[in-house]
Write an enzyme that holds these catalytic residues in place. Structure first.
Site, PDB file in Angstrom:
ATOM      1  N   ASP A  72       3.276  -4.433   8.071  1.00 36.01           N
ATOM      2  CA  ASP A  72       2.041  -3.656   7.940  1.00 36.01           C
ATOM      3  C   ASP A  72       0.879  -4.613   8.222  1.00 36.01           C
ATOM      4  OD1 ASP A  72      -0.313  -2.517   7.050  1.00 36.01           O
ATOM      5  OD2 ASP A  72       0.434  -1.993   5.058  1.00 36.01           O
ATOM      6  N   HIS A  88       0.874  -1.179   0.000  1.00 36.23           N
ATOM      7  CA  HIS A  88       0.000   0.000   0.000  1.00 36.23           C
ATOM      8  C   HIS A  88       0.913   1.231   0.000  1.00 36.23           C
ATOM      9  CE1 HIS A  88      -2.801   2.913   1.861  1.00 36.23           C
ATOM     10  NE2 HIS A  88      -3.790   2.099   1.553  1.00 36.23           N
ATOM     11  N   LYS A 136     -10.035  -0.286  10.982  1.00 37.49           N
ATOM     12  CA  LYS A 136     -10.211  -1.476  10.144  1.00 37.49           C
ATOM     13  C   LYS A 136     -10.838  -2.625  10.928  1.00 37.49           C
ATOM     14  CE  LYS A 136      -7.246  -0.190   6.638  1.00 37.49           C
ATOM     15  NZ  LYS A 136      -7.706   0.347   5.364  1.00 37.49           N
ATOM     16  N   GLN A 166      -4.525  -4.823   7.503  1.00 36.17           N
ATOM     17  CA  GLN A 166      -5.624  -5.667   7.037  1.00 36.17           C
ATOM     18  C   GLN A 166      -5.734  -6.979   7.814  1.00 36.17           C
ATOM     19  OE1 GLN A 166      -7.887  -4.771   4.855  1.00 36.17           O
ATOM     20  NE2 GLN A 166      -6.921  -2.962   3.961  1.00 36.17           N
ATOM     21  N   CYS A 189      -4.995   2.571  -3.493  1.00 35.97           N
ATOM     22  CA  CYS A 189      -3.760   3.073  -2.865  1.00 35.97           C
ATOM     23  C   CYS A 189      -2.582   2.136  -3.096  1.00 35.97           C
ATOM     24  CB  CYS A 189      -3.956   3.331  -1.377  1.00 35.97           C
ATOM     25  SG  CYS A 189      -5.096   4.674  -1.058  1.00 35.97           S
TER      26      CYS A 189
END
Lengths: 139, 408
Positions: free
Chosen positions: B201, B123, B227, B204, B366
Site C-alpha cells: 500500500d 488502513h 495524495k 502515503q 481509518c
C-alpha cells in the site's frame, strides 16, 4: 466561534459530567459510537414499569457529546418512556433548527450546535444511544 | 527546498483562503493533498480542447484524449520505475486497487487453509478486502505485530511469520498514523524467499518520496493521485506483468473485452485494458500526469526531507505539552504526527483549531483496530507536505496550548 458552541454551562457539564459512571443492575443498555470522530458512549437505564428510574453513561467522547449526555441523563430521570421518546424528537428538532417545541430550559444550552453541522452528531449521539437502550433489555 | 518554499507556496491557490480572518493552515495532506495551479489549469485546458472518450474514436479530440491518458500511464510507470508501462492499471484509487487484486488474484490463488499475512498498522483499505477474501476462501489471517506505542513494525516477528510461507503478504509502506516507514525492500526480500506474493500500500509514500518498485522487489503496489497533488478519482495498481497477465477480469464491459458473442464466452484483452472496464477517469489522468511533472520538478527527495523536518520540529515542540502523547517513533521517518491529549478530546481539538484556521484530522484515521490497540480510539493528526512552512508548526503548537487551557 468557540464561545457560541462551548458555552460556560456546557463546559461545566463536559468537565464534570453528571451521571457519569457504571449503573448497577441496569434493565436496559446500549452502546453508541460516532465513526467519524471517535466518540464512544454507553447508556445504561433502570426502567421501572414504564418509567426511566435511573440513567447513567460511560465512555470517551468530546466536550459536546459528554455535556449532552450529562444534561440528558439528568432530564430523562423520572419520565415515562413515551415522554422520553417525545423529548428525543424535540431535541432532534433543536439540533436541526436551533429551536424546539416544549424543551426543558437546560437543553437550550445546546441550541447553538445547529450552527455547526459537523458537531450535530456529537450532541445527538447520547440521545440516539438512549433511544436504542430503551429498546434493548439487558440479559 | 527551503530556498524556494515561497515560490512553491505561490503555486497553491488554496493558501489564499482564510477562516475567521486567520490564514488557512492545511495540516491534513495525509487525508488528501491540495492542488497547484498548473494541475488545475491543465485540467481546464484538457476539458476545453482535448476532451473526448479514449481508445475508440478516430477523430481529433479522441486522439488527443487518448494520448493524454496513455501519457499519464507513462508518467506513473516512470514515477514507480516500473519495468513496463502495461503494468500500470488505472483504478479509482488505492482502495479500488486492493479490491481489484483481492477479487481477481485473490479469488484465483487463495485456497482453504492458506494464510494471508497483514500487519497491525494497516488502513481499513488494506485490511477489510483481505479479511473478506479470507472469510470467503476459508483462509487464515495473521498479523505482524506493532511494537509498543507504534514505534515500528516488529521485524523479528515479520521474518518469522514470513518464513512460514504465507500465500500473500500485504503491508503498508508508510502508515497514515505513525510517522514511520516500513523497510519495504527487506520485507519483500524475506517474502519472496518463501515464495510469498507481496502487495504494498503506497498511498502515503508515492509522490512524497522516491518509490521504486524494482528496488523494492514487490509484486503489487497501489497508490492514489489525490495524495500527491493530483485530482481525486484516479489511482493506480502496479503489478508484475506475468502476474497481471494470469489474472481474470474483475469488472466487465466496454474496453476490457476482445471478442464478444451472444452464445459463447467473450475473450478479454491483455492488461492493463483487461482491468479498465468502462470509460476510465480521463480528465483525472491528465491532471495526475501534470501533478507528477510538478513533483518531479520540485524533487521527491527534497519533498520528503521538507515534510519530515517539519514533522520532527512538531514532535520536538509537542512533547513539551503536558499530557500529550505522540504515537510512533521520536525521530520521524514520514511527515506526520498523530497525538492524543489527556483530558481533551480530539474532535474538540480539531474544531478549536479550525476556528483559528488550522486544518487537523481527528478520529481513528481509518485505522480503528490499530488505534484501539494503542489505547486511543480518537486522536489528532497533523500531516505536512511541500506547501507547509515552519511557522505552521509554531501555529499548531500555540493553538494546542490554548486548547489545553480551554478544555482542561
Amino acid at each position: 466561534m468557540d464561545n457560541e458552541l462551548y458555552q460556560a454551562v456546557l463546559m461545566q457539564h463536559s468537565k464534570q459530567p453528571r451521571n457519569f459512571g457504571p449503573l448497577e443492575n441496569p434493565t436496559h443498555a446500549a452502546d453508541g459510537h460516532n465513526a467519524l470522530c471517535g466518540d464512544e458512549i454507553s447508556v445504561a437505564l433502570r426502567i421501572d414499569g414504564n418509567t426511566v428510574a435511573e440513567a447513567k453513561f460511560t465512555g470517551s467522547a468530546c466536550a459536546i457529546c459528554t455535556a449532552s449526555a450529562s444534561i440528558m441523563t439528568g432530564e430523562v430521570k423520572g419520565l415515562t418512556c413515551d415522554a422520553v421518546q417525545t423529548l428525543a424528537g424535540n431535541f432532534r428538532a433543536l439540533l436541526k433548527d436551533g429551536t424546539g417545541p416544549e424543551l426543558p430550559k437546560k437543553l437550550e444550552v445546546l441550541s447553538g450546535v445547529h450552527q455547526f453541522p459537523q458537531r450535530v452528531k456529537c450532541a445527538a449521539l447520547p440521545w440516539e444511544t438512549l433511544v436504542s437502550a430503551m429498546q434493548s433489555p439487558v440479559g | 527546498m527551503a530556498s524556494n518554499l515561497s515560490e512553491i507556496r505561490g503555486q497553491f491557490p488554496f493558501l489564499k483562503e482564510t477562516v475567521n480572518g486567520h490564514p488557512l493552515i492545511y495540516l491534513d495532506s495525509a487525508a488528501s493533498s491540495q492542488k497547484p495551479a498548473r494541475v488545475i489549469g491543465r485540467m481546464s485546458r484538457f476539458m476545453e480542447s482535448e476532451y473526448a472518450n479514449v481508445h475508440r474514436g478516430i477523430h481529433l479530440l479522441s486522439e488527443r484524449a487518448t494520448a493524454a491518458y496513455e501519457n499519464a500511464r507513462t508518467s506513473v510507470a516512470k514515477l514507480l520505475n516500473a519495468p513496463r508501462e502495461e503494468e500500470v492499471v488505472f483504478t479509482r484509487g488505492t482502495t479500488e486497487s486492493v479490491n481489484l487484486v483481492a477479487n481477481t488474484w485473490g479469488r484465483e490463488n487463495i485456497k482453504p487453509g492458506d494464510t494471508i499475512l497483514l500487519t497491525e498498522m494497516e488502513h481499513h483499505s488494506n485490511l477489510l478486502p483481505w479479511l473478506k477474501l479470507a472469510r470467503d476462501a476459508d483462509a487464515n489471517v495473521e498479523f505482524v505485530p506493532v511494537l509498543e506505542n507504534g514505534v515500528a513494525l516488529d521485524l523479528d516477528s515479520a521474518r518469522r511469520l514470513l518464513a512460514k510461507g504465507p500465500k500473500l503478504f500485504a503491508f503498508v509502506h508508510i502508515p497514515n498514523t505513525l510517522g514511520l516507514e516500513n523497510p519495504a525492500a527487506d520485507l519483500c526480500a524475506w517474502a519472496s524467499a518463501s515464495g510469498t506474493t507481496t502487495f504494498v500500500d503506497g498511498a502515503q509514500s508515492v509522490g512524497h518520496q522516491p518509490v521504486d518498485v524494482q528496488e523494492m522487489g514487490c509484486d503489487f503496489l497501489a497508490c492514489s493521485s489525490h495524495k500527491m497533488c493530483g485530482p481525486s478519482g484516479i489511482g493506480a495498481l502496479w503489478g508484475r506483468h506475468e502476474i497481471l497477465s494470469a489474472m481474470p477480469p474483475w469488472q466487465y464491459g466496454g474496453e476490457m473485452v476482445d471478442r464478444a458473442y451472444y452464445d459463447k464466452p467473450a475473450t478479454y484483452r491483455e492488461p492493463p485494458a483487461r482491468f479498465e472496464a468502462g470509460t476510465p477517469p480521463i480528465l483525472e489522468a491528465a491532471g495526475w500526469a501534470e501533478a507528477i511533472a510538478f513533483l518531479n520538478d520540485t524533487g521527491l527527495e527534497a519533498i520528503r526531507e521538507h515534510s519530515v523536518s517539519l514533522a520532527n520540529a512538531a514532535v520536538q515542540q509537542l512533547q513539551k505539552i503536558d499530557g500529550l502523547r505522540i504515537f510512533g517513533p521520536v525521530a520521524r521517518q514520514a511527515g506526520l504526527v498523530t497525538f492524543s491529549i489527556e483530558g481533551v478530546h480530539a474532535h474538540d481539538v480539531a474544531f478549536f483549531a479550525n476556528e483559528r484556521g488550522l486544518a487537523l484530522r481527528a478520529g481513528h484515521h481509518c485505522a480503528q483496530p490499530l488505534m484501539r490497540m494503542l489505547g486511543s480510539p480518537s486522536s489528532s493528526r497533523a500531516s505536512f507536505y511541500l506547501y507547509n512552512q515552519p511557522s505552521d508548526v509554531d501555529a499548531l503548537v500555540a493553538i494546542l496550548h490554548e486548547a489545553v487551557a480551554f478544555f482542561r
